[in-house]
Enzyme design. Structure first.
Site, PDB file in Angstrom:
ATOM      1  N   HIS A   1       0.802  -1.227   0.000  1.00  0.00           N
ATOM      2  CA  HIS A   1       0.000   0.000   0.000  1.00  0.00           C
ATOM      3  C   HIS A   1       0.834   1.276   0.000  1.00  0.00           C
ATOM      4  CE1 HIS A   1      -3.657  -2.234   0.499  1.00  0.00           C
ATOM      5  NE2 HIS A   1      -3.342  -2.695   1.696  1.00  0.00           N
TER       6      HIS A   1
ATOM      7  N   TYR B   1      -3.514 -11.312   9.772  1.00  0.00           N
ATOM      8  CA  TYR B   1      -3.685 -10.755  11.099  1.00  0.00           C
ATOM      9  C   TYR B   1      -4.146 -11.764  12.137  1.00  0.00           C
ATOM     10  CZ  TYR B   1      -3.044  -6.954   7.974  1.00  0.00           C
ATOM     11  OH  TYR B   1      -2.499  -6.153   7.007  1.00  0.00           O
TER      12      TYR B   1
END
Length: 501
Positions: free
Chosen positions: A150, A312
């Site tokens: 990103h 995650y």
């Protein structure tokens, strides 16, 4: 320029062993984004521990990455942004609120101890992997600490500060006419797509959740611009996609991309937040289904760089990347997990594989068929293997040579090259906080928010991509030195929620 050859015969069966270089810095697990933050570099250390106890390290060249320096990062990132990352600390951030806002550093992308060293480490591994591939010293390079897709030229985004993928692609473009980037993270690979949106030398293909979801980009209609038209492929997906539906798209699309684009090298970003049960994700892929993408890319016998990314639910991230390292090596690993220092994370079953959930697959066959036909039609509009005008090339990044007084197995830098160890920028080990390991939520706790910001494409990099020299590479380390010590596990639960926004 190399048009796509490598050290493996293209006719070699998939079972043929590949030479694999694996990059790992034993300090990487110590970096800590902060209490409650879902991004946990500790997952890289957990992955490494599994690789060690499954006996996979002995089948690879294990390398400690050489930290990327300022000028290496500035091959893509703005000078003032890199300078900011180098200088900011938790103690000084309150004095630089304007800069924090300007560079989008704060909640999702916090300032933490050792931040710049962390960026240097994960970027150094990805560029080092590209250097190894460029010199035909391995068939597959692996850097699970990389894949932070990103980050933009002038700002942090979505837990990412430096875009190691763009830097690795720039390195590969020194040798290869065309480079393919494939992204199987649940989030759109916006930073990489944006960097190469106007060039036909890099094709980006992203499979991602689309619709009220971070970063909000990656529409099927986003196809590239100017010379890059049709060289960006976006595969928008909905919640609950399973292995069968995923590969209904992945295999025919990637097969056609390989046929018409003919890349000289491939980067596969293996973000593990697309797995079932991810803390921030909403897909339903099994580890084997996720790894099938690695197996499929490997089957083309093209130089391959495997990178990490999101993920995650860290016990599943470690499971996934361990299994995918085995796939890269051509070694099937046992489902029963060996005893090791993080064994308690994997209870109650203590197995490598976990069953997907029974969540609804919101991707109808009709919609998937429409996406597949649309994207295959876009690919049919490409010229087969676009030609690249020959031009004066930047010098290759040289490989380090062993020093006389060092053990033969210990690589060091050529003193005549500009890749010598920069003594002033060595990481300061005393500045890194030990991670506090927090208990993970068993179920998905939420989704990252969507972004309403419009993209601003940086077109300057696309045409000059091959003219940027990166000066970074690996140094070999003794495998004993990358063994991790048993940590005290503090299972303090946290209710704080993060969303990429």
């Amino acid at each position: 320029m190399d048009t796509g050859g490598n050290s493996l015969s293209s006719a070699a069966p998939d079972g043929v062993k590949r030479k694999v270089c694996y990059f790992y810095d034993p300090e990487v697990g110590n970096y800590y984004y902060g209490q409650g933050h879902p991004m946990k570099p500790h997952r890289i250390r957990m992955t490494h521990a599994l690789l060690a106890h499954y006996g996979l390290l002995q089948h690879m060249q294990v390398l400690k990455p050489f930290p990327a320096r300022d000028r290496d990062l500035c091959r893509f990132h703005a000078d003032d942004y890199v300078s900011f990352l180098r200088s900011i600390t938790p103690e000084t951030q309150q004095d630089q609120l304007r800069q924090l806002k300007r560079f989008n550093v704060g909640e999702d992308c916090p300032v933490f101890d050792g931040l710049y060293s962390f960026c240097q480490t994960y970027a150094g591994g990805s560029v080092g992997g590209a250097v190894k591939l460029n010199h035909n010293l391995c068939d597959i390079a692996v850097n699970w600490a990389g894949g932070l897709h990103h980050a933009k030229k002038c700002e942090a985004s979505g837990f990412c500060y430096v875009n190691d993928i763009v830097l690795a692609i720039l390195e590969l473009l020194k040798v290869h006419e065309r480079v393919l980037y494939v992204d199987i993270d649940i989030h759109h690979g916006d930073g990489v797509e944006e960097a190469f949106y106007t060039t036909d030398r890099v094709m980006t293909v992203s499979f991602h959740k689309f619709g009220d979801y971070f970063p909000g980009t990656g529409d099927v209609r986003d196809i590239g611009y100017s010379k890059g038209k049709y060289y960006s492929l976006n595969v928008p997906l909905d919640d609950g996609i399973d292995d069968e539906s995923y590969h209904f798209l992945f295999k025919p699309l990637i097969g056609k991309v390989m046929e018409v684009f003919k890349p000289g090298a491939v980067i596969l970003q293996c973000g593990a937040d697309s797995l079932s049960g991810d803390r921030l994700g909403c897909f339903n892929l099994s580890i084997k289904g996720h790894a099938e993408c690695v197996k499929f890319m490997r089957s083309f016998n093209v130089p391959l760089l495997l990178l990490g990314g999101g993920g995650y639910t860290i016990r599943n991230v470690a499971r996934c990347w361990c299994y995918e390292t085995g796939v890269a090596l051509g070694i099937e690993v046992d489902d029963k997990m060996p005893q090791h220092e993080y064994y308690e994370y994997f209870g109650p079953d203590y197995t490598l594989h976990v069953a997907p959930s029974n969540m609804e697959n919101k991707n109808s066959h009709q919609v998937l068929e429409e996406i597949r036909c649309k994207l295959l039609d876009n690919l049919s509009k490409l010229q087969h293997a676009p030609s690249v005008q020959f031009q004066e090339r930047v010098p290759d990044t040289e490989l380090p040579e062993a020093e006389e007084e060092q053990n033969e197995a210990d690589e060091r830098w050529d003193p005549d090259s500009d890749m010598d160890v920069d003594e002033e920028r060595k990481p300061l080990p005393g500045r890194v906080k030990r991670e506090i390991v927090e208990a993970e939520p068993k179920e998905s706790e939420g989704q990252k928010g969507s972004s309403g910001h419009a993209r601003g494409f940086d077109t300057t990099i696309a045409e000059n991509a091959s003219g940027k020299a990166l000066d970074a590479g690996p140094k070999q380390i003794d495998e004993a030195s990358v063994r991790v010590e048993q940590e005290n596990v503090n299972k303090a639960s946290s209710d704080q929620m993060f969303s990429k926004s």
